[in-house]
Design an enzyme around this catalytic site. Structure first.
Site, PDB file in Angstrom:
ATOM      1  N   CYS A  43       6.333  -6.513  -8.470  1.00 27.36           N
ATOM      2  CA  CYS A  43       5.471  -5.602  -8.406  1.00 27.36           C
ATOM      3  C   CYS A  43       4.596  -5.260  -9.745  1.00 27.36           C
ATOM      4  CB  CYS A  43       5.793  -4.355  -7.770  1.00 27.36           C
ATOM      5  SG  CYS A  43       4.868  -2.594  -7.516  1.00 27.36           S
ATOM      6  N   CYS A  48       2.113  -5.868  -6.659  1.00 32.43           N
ATOM      7  CA  CYS A  48       1.703  -4.613  -6.047  1.00 32.43           C
ATOM      8  C   CYS A  48       0.089  -4.072  -7.253  1.00 32.43           C
ATOM      9  CB  CYS A  48       2.215  -3.461  -6.802  1.00 32.43           C
ATOM     10  SG  CYS A  48       3.354  -4.138  -5.454  1.00 32.43           S
ATOM     11  N   LYS A  51      -2.509  -7.079  -7.625  1.00 32.75           N
ATOM     12  CA  LYS A  51      -3.444  -7.106  -6.613  1.00 32.75           C
ATOM     13  C   LYS A  51      -4.055  -5.354  -6.318  1.00 32.75           C
ATOM     14  CE  LYS A  51      -1.800  -4.608  -3.462  1.00 32.75           C
ATOM     15  NZ  LYS A  51      -0.191  -5.474  -2.340  1.00 32.75           N
ATOM     16  N   TYR A 177       0.881  -9.227   4.523  1.00 30.01           N
ATOM     17  CA  TYR A 177       0.745  -8.575   3.380  1.00 30.01           C
ATOM     18  C   TYR A 177      -0.357  -8.918   2.770  1.00 30.01           C
ATOM     19  CZ  TYR A 177       3.111  -3.911   4.806  1.00 30.01           C
ATOM     20  OH  TYR A 177       4.284  -3.660   4.932  1.00 30.01           O
ATOM     21  N   GLU A 181      -4.114  -8.871   2.650  1.00 31.19           N
ATOM     22  CA  GLU A 181      -4.359  -8.242   1.020  1.00 31.19           C
ATOM     23  C   GLU A 181      -5.307  -9.502   0.078  1.00 31.19           C
ATOM     24  OE1 GLU A 181      -1.252  -5.541   0.292  1.00 31.19           O
ATOM     25  OE2 GLU A 181      -1.265  -7.035  -0.574  1.00 31.19           O
ATOM     26  N   HIS A 435     -11.658  20.136   6.015  1.00 28.30           N
ATOM     27  CA  HIS A 435     -13.278  19.917   7.012  1.00 28.30           C
ATOM     28  C   HIS A 435     -14.455  18.973   5.706  1.00 28.30           C
ATOM     29  CE1 HIS A 435     -15.941  19.160  10.078  1.00 28.30           C
ATOM     30  NE2 HIS A 435     -17.169  19.813   9.634  1.00 28.30           N
ATOM     31  N   GLU A 440      -9.135  14.632   8.853  1.00 24.94           N
ATOM     32  CA  GLU A 440      -8.358  16.071   9.880  1.00 24.94           C
ATOM     33  C   GLU A 440      -8.646  15.342  11.291  1.00 24.94           C
ATOM     34  OE1 GLU A 440     -12.484  18.174  10.586  1.00 24.94           O
ATOM     35  OE2 GLU A 440     -13.002  16.691   9.835  1.00 24.94           O
TER      36      GLU A 440
HETATM   37  P1  NDP Z   1       5.012 -11.592   5.147  1.00 25.00           P
HETATM   38  O1  NDP Z   1       6.293 -12.126   6.085  1.00 25.00           O
HETATM   39  O2  NDP Z   1       4.325 -10.140   5.279  1.00 25.00           O
HETATM   40  O3  NDP Z   1       4.148 -12.814   5.838  1.00 25.00           O
HETATM   41  C1  NDP Z   1       4.706 -14.037   6.139  1.00 25.00           C
HETATM   42  C2  NDP Z   1       3.151 -15.068   7.229  1.00 25.00           C
HETATM   43  O4  NDP Z   1       4.048 -16.306   6.975  1.00 25.00           O
HETATM   44  C3  NDP Z   1       3.566 -14.489   8.280  1.00 25.00           C
HETATM   45  O5  NDP Z   1       1.986 -14.772   8.632  1.00 25.00           O
HETATM   46  C4  NDP Z   1       4.537 -16.255   8.815  1.00 25.00           C
HETATM   47  O6  NDP Z   1       4.153 -16.240  10.231  1.00 25.00           O
HETATM   48  C5  NDP Z   1       3.843 -16.784   8.670  1.00 25.00           C
HETATM   49  N1  NDP Z   1       4.677 -17.925   7.812  1.00 25.00           N
HETATM   50  C6  NDP Z   1       6.309 -18.239   7.774  1.00 25.00           C
HETATM   51  N2  NDP Z   1       6.622 -19.580   7.631  1.00 25.00           N
HETATM   52  C7  NDP Z   1       5.492 -20.175   7.469  1.00 25.00           C
HETATM   53  C8  NDP Z   1       4.708 -21.914   8.487  1.00 25.00           C
HETATM   54  N3  NDP Z   1       6.113 -22.295   7.249  1.00 25.00           N
HETATM   55  N4  NDP Z   1       4.704 -21.760   8.116  1.00 25.00           N
HETATM   56  C9  NDP Z   1       3.169 -21.007   8.421  1.00 25.00           C
HETATM   57  N5  NDP Z   1       3.052 -19.902   8.270  1.00 25.00           N
HETATM   58  C10 NDP Z   1       4.369 -19.132   7.908  1.00 25.00           C
HETATM   59  O7  NDP Z   1       4.998 -12.225   3.770  1.00 25.00           O
HETATM   60  P2  NDP Z   1       3.980 -12.238   2.770  1.00 25.00           P
HETATM   61  O8  NDP Z   1       4.195 -13.201   2.106  1.00 25.00           O
HETATM   62  O9  NDP Z   1       2.611 -11.823   2.768  1.00 25.00           O
HETATM   63  O10 NDP Z   1       4.525 -10.982   1.752  1.00 25.00           O
HETATM   64  C11 NDP Z   1       6.203 -11.181   1.285  1.00 25.00           C
HETATM   65  C12 NDP Z   1       6.969  -9.495   1.956  1.00 25.00           C
HETATM   66  O11 NDP Z   1       6.461  -8.266   0.123  1.00 25.00           O
HETATM   67  C13 NDP Z   1       5.875  -8.922   2.786  1.00 25.00           C
HETATM   68  O12 NDP Z   1       6.533  -9.195   3.692  1.00 25.00           O
HETATM   69  C14 NDP Z   1       6.321  -7.534   2.324  1.00 25.00           C
HETATM   70  O13 NDP Z   1       7.599  -6.573   2.387  1.00 25.00           O
HETATM   71  C15 NDP Z   1       6.202  -7.300   0.693  1.00 25.00           C
HETATM   72  N6  NDP Z   1       4.737  -7.025   0.578  1.00 25.00           N
HETATM   73  C16 NDP Z   1       4.458  -5.998   0.373  1.00 25.00           C
HETATM   74  C17 NDP Z   1       3.462  -5.075  -0.053  1.00 25.00           C
HETATM   75  C18 NDP Z   1       2.505  -4.450   0.388  1.00 25.00           C
HETATM   76  O14 NDP Z   1       3.412  -2.933   0.599  1.00 25.00           O
HETATM   77  N7  NDP Z   1       1.524  -3.174   0.298  1.00 25.00           N
HETATM   78  C19 NDP Z   1       2.530  -5.848  -0.486  1.00 25.00           C
HETATM   79  C20 NDP Z   1       2.533  -8.037  -0.196  1.00 25.00           C
HETATM   80  C21 NDP Z   1       3.685  -7.927   0.242  1.00 25.00           C
HETATM   81  P3  NDP Z   1       4.694 -15.074  11.266  1.00 25.00           P
HETATM   82  O15 NDP Z   1       4.124 -13.777  11.408  1.00 25.00           O
HETATM   83  O16 NDP Z   1       4.489 -15.897  12.231  1.00 25.00           O
HETATM   84  O17 NDP Z   1       5.963 -15.190  10.972  1.00 25.00           O
END
Ligand code: NDP
Length: 450
Positions: A43, A48, A51, A177, A181, A435, A440
C-alpha cells in the site's frame, strides 16, 4: 515454558504486519519483524499511496482545461513525468522512515531480509537465526502474470511507478482495480491507452450500473476498451511491441502493462518445512482467529487472500493482536466493507450490488440518478455522475450504495457508517442535503427504478 527470543515475530512490515506488531507490543509482548523491501508494504511503497499521488497528477489536465471557463488563462508549457516521479519517491521515502519510526517507538525490532521457516518456532533471516513463541505471516501479495509468449516484455504495477518515460502508447491487460486506475493515470497524463479485457464489462464484481457507467465515462476521455478479448502474445518490433489479440487484431505500443491480479506471497518462506496449509493459489488458510493449521502460527492480510484491501489487513492485525496478546476476543467483521477504485472519475461502493441483493432477498427496490455536476455547467465538460441505492423492500433497510463521480470515495465513506448501523430508506430521506453538492443527491432520490 521454553524461552524464545520473541513472544511474537512478524514476517512482512506492510500495513497489517506493522499494525499487528505495534498493538501486540503495546500489550507488553516482545516483538520482532522482518522485511525484505522498504517498510510500509504494498500500500505505502508500491500501491495505494503512490497510485493516488499519480491519480492527483493525472487529474490536473482536466482541472487546467476546466479553469478556462472560470476565467483563468494559464499558460501550461509541458508535463514533466520525471518531476512527478521524483516528488512521489520523496514522499514514499518519507513514509518509509515514518513507518520505521513507528516500529522503533513501539519497541518492535526490525530485521532486514526475508524470513524463512526452519521449524515452527525458528526463522532464518539472512545470516541470523531467531526463535519466537508465536509467528505472524503478513507477507502480502505479488503481481500474477499469465504465461503467454512475450510476457517478459510486459510491466506490472510494480514497474509502472518507476518508468523512465511516460508511455506514448500503452496497452493494459485486465479489467480490475489496477487496470482501470492506471488506465486513468496514463490517459490523464497524455498517453494513448487501450484496455484489453477478457470479460464482457470491466470491474467484475461491482454493481452492473457502475460498470457500464464507468466504461462510458472513461471512453469519453479517450480510453479504448477491447472487451471479450485476450492478449495471446507480445512481439518485439523495433523499440515497440506488437500485441496480438485473440480476435486476430494487433496493437502496437511502446509499453504493455499486465494488471491480471495478484497472488499470495508465500513461495520461498519455508512453509513446506512446517506444514502450514495453503490453498491452490498459495494463500495461507486461516480460521476466524487468523490461526493457520499450525497452532502457534497466524496469518493476516493479502497473504490469506480473503479480501485484499489495506483497511482489512489493518483491522485483521488489530483483531489478531487484541485477541492473542490483549485478552480481548475480537473477531474480524467482513460485512459492508467500503471500497473505491481511483479511476477518473472515481468509483466507490459499500454493501450489496443489485445482483447480490436480488439473489439474497425476496424483493428489492432500486433508486438511481445520473446528472451533470454544477461545476461542469460552466466548463461544458461532458462528465456525468452516477448514484444508486439498493433497498430491501420488506425492511426498507439500505443494502448498498454505489457511485461513479468526483470524490465518490469521500462520499461513500460517510454513507458506509449509516449502512453499517442499519439505516432505512425513510431515515435516509429524512436527512437534509448539503446544498449545493453532488452528495445531496443520495438523500433526495425518491423515484424507484421500475
Ligand atoms: P483484480 O482481481 O481486481 O483484477 C484482475 C483482472 O485481471 C481481472 O479483470 C481478471 O479478469 C483479469 N485476469 C486475471 N487473470 C487473467 C488472465 N490469465 N488473462 C487475462 N486477464 C486476466 O486484480 P488487480 O490486479 O487489479 O488488483 C489486485 C487486488 O488488489 C484487487 O482485487 C484489490 O483487492 C486490490 N487493489 C485495491 C485497490 C483499491 O482499493 N483502490 C487498488 C488496486 C488493487 P476477470 O475479471 O475475468 O477475472
Amino acid at each position: 515454558m521454553k524461552n524464545y527470543d520473541y513472544d511474537l515475530f512478524v514476517l512482512g512490515a506492510g500495513s497489517g504486519g506493522v499494525r499487528a506488531s505495534r498493538v501486540a507490543s503495546s500489550y507488553g509482548a516482545k516483538v520482532g519483524i522482518c522485511e525484505e523491501d522498504k517498510v510500509g508494504g504494498t500500500c505505502v511503497i508500491r500501491g495505494c499511496i503512490p497510485k493516488k499521488l499519480l491519480v492527483y497528477g493525472a487529474h490536473y489536465s482536466d482541472e487546467v482545461e476546466d479553469s478556462i471557463a472560470y476565467g483563468w488563462d494559464i499558460d501550461i508549457k509541458s508535463f514533466n513525468w520525471e518531476t512527478l516521479l521524483k516528488n512521489k519517491d520523496n514522499e514514499i521515502d518519507r513514509l518509509n522512515n515514518i513507518y520505521k519510526k513507528i516500529l522503533s517507538n513501539n519497541n518492535v525490532e526490525l530485521f532486514e531480509g526475508r524470513g524463512f521457516f526452519i521449524d515452527k518456532h525458528t526463522l532464518q533471516i539472512g545470516d541470523k537465526k531467531i526463535t519466537a513463541n508465536k509467528i505472524l505471516i503478513a507477507t502480502g501479495g505479488i503481481p500474477y502474470l499469465p504465461r503467454i509468449n512475450g510476457v517478459e516484455r510486459v510491466i506490472t504495477s510494480n514497474e509502472a511507478f518507476h518508468l523512465k518515460k511516460l508511455p506514448k502508447k500503452i496497452v493494459i491487460n485486465g479489467g480490475g482495480y489496477i487496470a482501470v486506475e492506471f488506465a486513468s493515470i496514463f490517459n490523464g497524463l497524455g498517453s494513448d491507452v487501450t484496455i484489453v479485457y477478457r470479460g464482457e464489462q470491466i470491474l467484475k464484481g461491482f454493481d452492473s450500473g457502475v460498470r457500464g457507467f464507468l466504461a462510458n465515462e472513461i471512453k469519453k476521455k479517450g480510453i479504448k476498451i477491447e472487451t471479450s478479448k485476450e492478449i495471446v502474445s507480445i512481439e518485439k518490433s523495433g523499440p515497440d511491441n506488437i500485441v496480438k489479440i485473440s480476435d486476430g487484431g494487433k496493437i502496437s505500443a511502446d509499453t504493455v502493462m499486465f494488471a491480471t491480479g495478484r497472488v499470495p506471497n508465500t513461495s520461498n518462506l519455508g512453509l513446506e518445512n512446517i506444514d502450514v496449509e495453503v490453498d491452490k493459489k498459495g494463500a495461507v488458510i486461516v480460521d476466524r482467529n487468523h490461526r493457520t493449521s499450525v497452532s502457534n502460527i497466524y496469518a493476516i492480510g493479502d497473504v490469506t487472500n480473503i479480501i485484499n484491501l489495506t483497511p482489512v489487513a489493518l483491522n485483521e492485525g488489530i483483531c489478531f493482536a487484541d485477541s492473542v496478546f490483549g485478552q480481548k476476543d475480537r473477531i474480524m467483521d467482513y460485512s459492508a466493507i467500503p471500497t473505491a477504485v481511483f479511476s477518473l472519475p472515481n468509483v466507490a461502493t459499500v454493501g450489496l450490488t443489485e445482483a447480490e441483493a436480488r439473489y439474497k432477498f425476496k424483493s428489492i427496490e432500486i433508486y438511481e440518478s445520473n446528472f451533470k455536476g454544477l461545476k461542469h455547467t460552466l466548463t461544458g465538460r461532458n462528465e456525468l455522475t452516477f448514484m444508486k441505492i439498493v433497498v430491501n423492500s420488506e425492511s426498507k433497510k439500505i443494502l448498498g450504495f454505489h457511485m461513479v463521480g468526483s470524490e465518490a470515495g469521500e462520499i461513500i465513506q460517510g454513507l458506509a457508517v449509516s449502512l453499517k448501523i442499519g439505516v432505512t430508506k425513510d431515515q435516509l430521506d429524512s436527512v437534509l442535503g448539503v446544498h449545493p453538492s453532488s452528495a445531496e443527491e443520495f438523500v433526495t432520490m425518491r423515484t424507484k427504478v421500475s
